[in-house]
Design an enzyme around this catalytic site. Structure first.
Site, PDB file in Angstrom:
ATOM      1  N   THR A  70       0.782  -1.305  -0.075  1.00 27.28           N
ATOM      2  CA  THR A  70       0.015  -0.027  -0.112  1.00 27.28           C
ATOM      3  C   THR A  70       0.837   1.256   0.082  1.00 27.28           C
ATOM      4  O   THR A  70       1.642   1.530   1.235  1.00 27.28           O
ATOM      5  CB  THR A  70      -1.179  -0.060   1.049  1.00 27.28           C
ATOM      6  OG1 THR A  70      -1.584  -1.136   1.381  1.00 27.28           O
ATOM      7  CG2 THR A  70      -1.775   1.079   1.185  1.00 27.28           C
ATOM      8  N   LYS A 110      -7.604   1.718  -2.831  1.00 25.49           N
ATOM      9  CA  LYS A 110      -6.998   1.022  -1.632  1.00 25.49           C
ATOM     10  C   LYS A 110      -7.162   2.323  -0.420  1.00 25.49           C
ATOM     11  O   LYS A 110      -7.474   1.975   0.369  1.00 25.49           O
ATOM     12  CB  LYS A 110      -5.518   0.721  -1.650  1.00 25.49           C
ATOM     13  CG  LYS A 110      -5.028   0.203  -0.381  1.00 25.49           C
ATOM     14  CD  LYS A 110      -5.590  -1.146   0.315  1.00 25.49           C
ATOM     15  CE  LYS A 110      -4.721  -1.297   1.237  1.00 25.49           C
ATOM     16  NZ  LYS A 110      -5.189  -2.934   2.180  1.00 25.49           N
ATOM     17  N   LYS A 154       0.935   4.833   8.267  1.00 21.92           N
ATOM     18  CA  LYS A 154       1.749   5.033   6.958  1.00 21.92           C
ATOM     19  C   LYS A 154       0.506   5.192   5.733  1.00 21.92           C
ATOM     20  O   LYS A 154       0.683   6.040   5.065  1.00 21.92           O
ATOM     21  CB  LYS A 154       2.638   3.823   6.595  1.00 21.92           C
ATOM     22  CG  LYS A 154       3.196   3.763   5.191  1.00 21.92           C
ATOM     23  CD  LYS A 154       2.742   3.047   4.384  1.00 21.92           C
ATOM     24  CE  LYS A 154       2.477   1.376   4.782  1.00 21.92           C
ATOM     25  NZ  LYS A 154       1.750   0.564   3.801  1.00 21.92           N
TER      26      LYS A 154
HETATM   27  P1  NAP Z   1       5.367  -6.949   7.120  1.00 19.87           P
HETATM   28  O1  NAP Z   1       4.817  -8.087   7.859  1.00 19.87           O
HETATM   29  O2  NAP Z   1       5.862  -5.932   7.835  1.00 19.87           O
HETATM   30  O3  NAP Z   1       6.054  -7.500   5.900  1.00 19.87           O
HETATM   31  C1  NAP Z   1       6.777  -6.525   4.906  1.00 19.87           C
HETATM   32  C2  NAP Z   1       7.950  -7.425   4.528  1.00 19.87           C
HETATM   33  O4  NAP Z   1       8.617  -6.759   3.532  1.00 19.87           O
HETATM   34  C3  NAP Z   1       9.015  -7.903   5.618  1.00 19.87           C
HETATM   35  O5  NAP Z   1       9.276  -9.385   5.471  1.00 19.87           O
HETATM   36  C4  NAP Z   1      10.342  -6.981   5.164  1.00 19.87           C
HETATM   37  O6  NAP Z   1      11.441  -7.556   5.481  1.00 19.87           O
HETATM   38  C5  NAP Z   1       9.868  -6.802   3.638  1.00 19.87           C
HETATM   39  N1  NAP Z   1      10.684  -5.797   3.227  1.00 19.87           N
HETATM   40  C6  NAP Z   1      10.590  -4.471   3.715  1.00 19.87           C
HETATM   41  N2  NAP Z   1      11.168  -3.556   2.833  1.00 19.87           N
HETATM   42  C7  NAP Z   1      11.710  -4.343   2.047  1.00 19.87           C
HETATM   43  C8  NAP Z   1      12.749  -4.062   0.735  1.00 19.87           C
HETATM   44  N3  NAP Z   1      12.985  -2.703   0.704  1.00 19.87           N
HETATM   45  N4  NAP Z   1      13.160  -4.995   0.123  1.00 19.87           N
HETATM   46  C9  NAP Z   1      12.703  -6.330   0.375  1.00 19.87           C
HETATM   47  N5  NAP Z   1      11.948  -6.576   1.261  1.00 19.87           N
HETATM   48  C10 NAP Z   1      11.451  -5.656   2.212  1.00 19.87           C
HETATM   49  O7  NAP Z   1       4.067  -6.201   6.305  1.00 19.87           O
HETATM   50  P2  NAP Z   1       2.758  -6.887   5.795  1.00 19.87           P
HETATM   51  O8  NAP Z   1       1.306  -6.786   6.870  1.00 19.87           O
HETATM   52  O9  NAP Z   1       3.154  -8.032   5.181  1.00 19.87           O
HETATM   53  O10 NAP Z   1       2.296  -5.768   4.702  1.00 19.87           O
HETATM   54  C11 NAP Z   1       3.147  -5.473   3.617  1.00 19.87           C
HETATM   55  C12 NAP Z   1       2.308  -4.252   2.728  1.00 19.87           C
HETATM   56  O11 NAP Z   1       0.905  -4.880   2.481  1.00 19.87           O
HETATM   57  C13 NAP Z   1       2.348  -3.010   3.274  1.00 19.87           C
HETATM   58  O12 NAP Z   1       2.374  -2.272   2.539  1.00 19.87           O
HETATM   59  C14 NAP Z   1       1.001  -3.054   3.955  1.00 19.87           C
HETATM   60  O13 NAP Z   1       0.368  -1.642   4.504  1.00 19.87           O
HETATM   61  C15 NAP Z   1       0.084  -3.795   3.135  1.00 19.87           C
HETATM   62  N6  NAP Z   1      -0.964  -4.668   3.661  1.00 19.87           N
HETATM   63  C16 NAP Z   1      -1.047  -5.203   4.831  1.00 19.87           C
HETATM   64  C17 NAP Z   1      -2.171  -5.984   5.256  1.00 19.87           C
HETATM   65  C18 NAP Z   1      -2.142  -6.528   6.324  1.00 19.87           C
HETATM   66  O14 NAP Z   1      -3.129  -6.955   6.873  1.00 19.87           O
HETATM   67  N7  NAP Z   1      -1.296  -7.031   7.032  1.00 19.87           N
HETATM   68  C19 NAP Z   1      -3.242  -6.125   4.111  1.00 19.87           C
HETATM   69  C20 NAP Z   1      -3.263  -5.213   3.232  1.00 19.87           C
HETATM   70  C21 NAP Z   1      -2.097  -4.661   2.743  1.00 19.87           C
HETATM   71  P3  NAP Z   1      11.899  -7.655   6.964  1.00 19.87           P
HETATM   72  O15 NAP Z   1      11.979  -8.949   7.419  1.00 19.87           O
HETATM   73  O16 NAP Z   1      13.379  -7.269   6.716  1.00 19.87           O
HETATM   74  O17 NAP Z   1      11.215  -6.910   7.825  1.00 19.87           O
END
Ligand code: NAP
Length: 300
Positions: free
Chosen positions: A106, A181, A249
């Site tokens: 997002t 979104k 964010k």
């Molecule tokens: P998360 O659990 O924090 O996972 C993010 C992942 O991306 C982590 O494994 C992180 O690695 C990796 N990452 C971050 N920056 C990176 C980079 N520059 N290069 C490579 N890998 C990188 O977050 P999430 O909940 O999965 O959400 C991910 C995205 O989807 C966000 O934008 C969020 O707003 C969106 N989203 C989330 C949800 C939800 O319910 N969780 C639903 C819809 C959308 P590390 O292991 O090093 O931290």
């Protein structure tokens, strides 16, 4: 003379970057369909563990962007705007013309347009494709996917999206997925405010959660957040899920869009102030249902 048989379609070779709460299970669905060739993550041990847990699959943990060079499609599900652009730059340097990058993170509409511009300069396609449905939707492959970009490109990438999408909707040109979104996040933020406030109130009234939650879910107040997070927040369990820091964010992006659009936006402002307060208290890594902790407090 019999006609020669039609050649079987060559399956897409996919990569996935960002194996977090959402990306891990999404990439898992691609592996189950035999589409995933390379998996990567900022902390490389997460990618190595992902691959090790799928021994037997023809799958590699990425050591550098070069490992994605042979991919037809690379999907991203990383944290924030700078992470998307960093990966777009790395992929632009290695992917072949005609390849497609799909971003499920997002981020701002402008970030989606910038990513598309940088990739187009190398003949590489881009789809902004943020998702909704939470970690439950990612795990069971039932996400709602909001796509911005070109229709023909979406059709080529569809086998990847179908691995985890229950609904895949082309919303318009590049950025239209992120715009959709943004609307989604206003609704989610407002629902979270109402559910956390209502349940904090119910606690003060001494109502029994065992009877309260199914009764609310059977009526007009029923919603996803109450269903999936109501019981756990009342047990003080706040494992994400969806982190407060990610919600803050998203709301910063949405607040700027709403300002430009010239609408009244008290829901966005209230929710952003609350998640910013949780972040400032060091609770940014908790699930958004930790908002109930603020609602339980007496007003200053
Ligand atoms: P998360 O659990 O924090 O996972 C993010 C992942 O991306 C982590 O494994 C992180 O690695 C990796 N990452 C971050 N920056 C990176 C980079 N520059 N290069 C490579 N890998 C990188 O977050 P999430 O909940 O999965 O959400 C991910 C995205 O989807 C966000 O934008 C969020 O707003 C969106 N989203 C989330 C949800 C939800 O319910 N969780 C639903 C819809 C959308 P590390 O292991 O090093 O931290």
């Amino acid at each position: 003379m019999s006609a020669s048989p039609a050649a079987a379609p060559v399956p897409l070779r996919a990569g996935f970057i960002g194996l977090g709460a959402m990306g891990g299970p999404m990439a898992g669905h691609l592996t189950a369909r035999g589409l995933l060739a390379v998996a990567g993550n900022r902390s490389p041990e997460k990618a190595r563990a992902f691959v090790a847990a799928r021994a037997g699959a023809s799958l590699k943990a990425a050591a550098s962007f070069d490992d994605y060079a042979a991919c037809d499609v690379v999907a991203l599900c990383v944290s924030a705007d700078a992470d998307v652009l960093e990966n777009v730059d790395g992929l632009a340097a290695v992917l072949s013309p005609g390849a497609i990058v799909i971003d499920h993170s997002t981020v701002a509409v402008e970030t989606a347009r910038e990513a598309a511009r940088r990739l187009a300069a190398r003949g590489i396609g881009f789809l902004d494709a943020p998702v909704s449905g939470g970690v439950e939707g990612a795990r069971n492959g039932r996400l709602s996917v909001m796509v911005g970009g070109d229709e023909a490109m979406l059709e080529r990438a569809r086998p990847v999206l179908e691995a985890y999408g229950a609904r895949i909707a082309l919303m318009g040109p590049t950025g239209a997925g992120q715009a959709t979104k943004a609307v989604n996040q206003i609704l989610v933020a407002g629902i979270n405010e109402a559910v956390c406030e209502g349940l904090a109130f119910a606690e003060k009234l001494g109502l029994d959660p065992e009877r309260l939650l199914p009764t609310l879910m059977a009526g007009a107040a029923s919603n996803w957040f109450l269903d999936k997070r109501g019981a756990s927040m009342l047990r003080n369990e706040f494992t994400p899920g969806f982190k407060c820091a990610h919600m803050a964010k998203d709301l910063r992006i949405v607040q700027a869009m709403a300002e430009r659009a010239g609408i009244r936006h008290p829901v966005i402002d209230r929710a952003l102030a609350d998640y910013a307060e949780l972040e400032a208290r060091g609770e940014g890594e908790l699930d958004t249902s930790a908002l109930i902790r603020l609602k339980r407090q007496s007003p200053p």
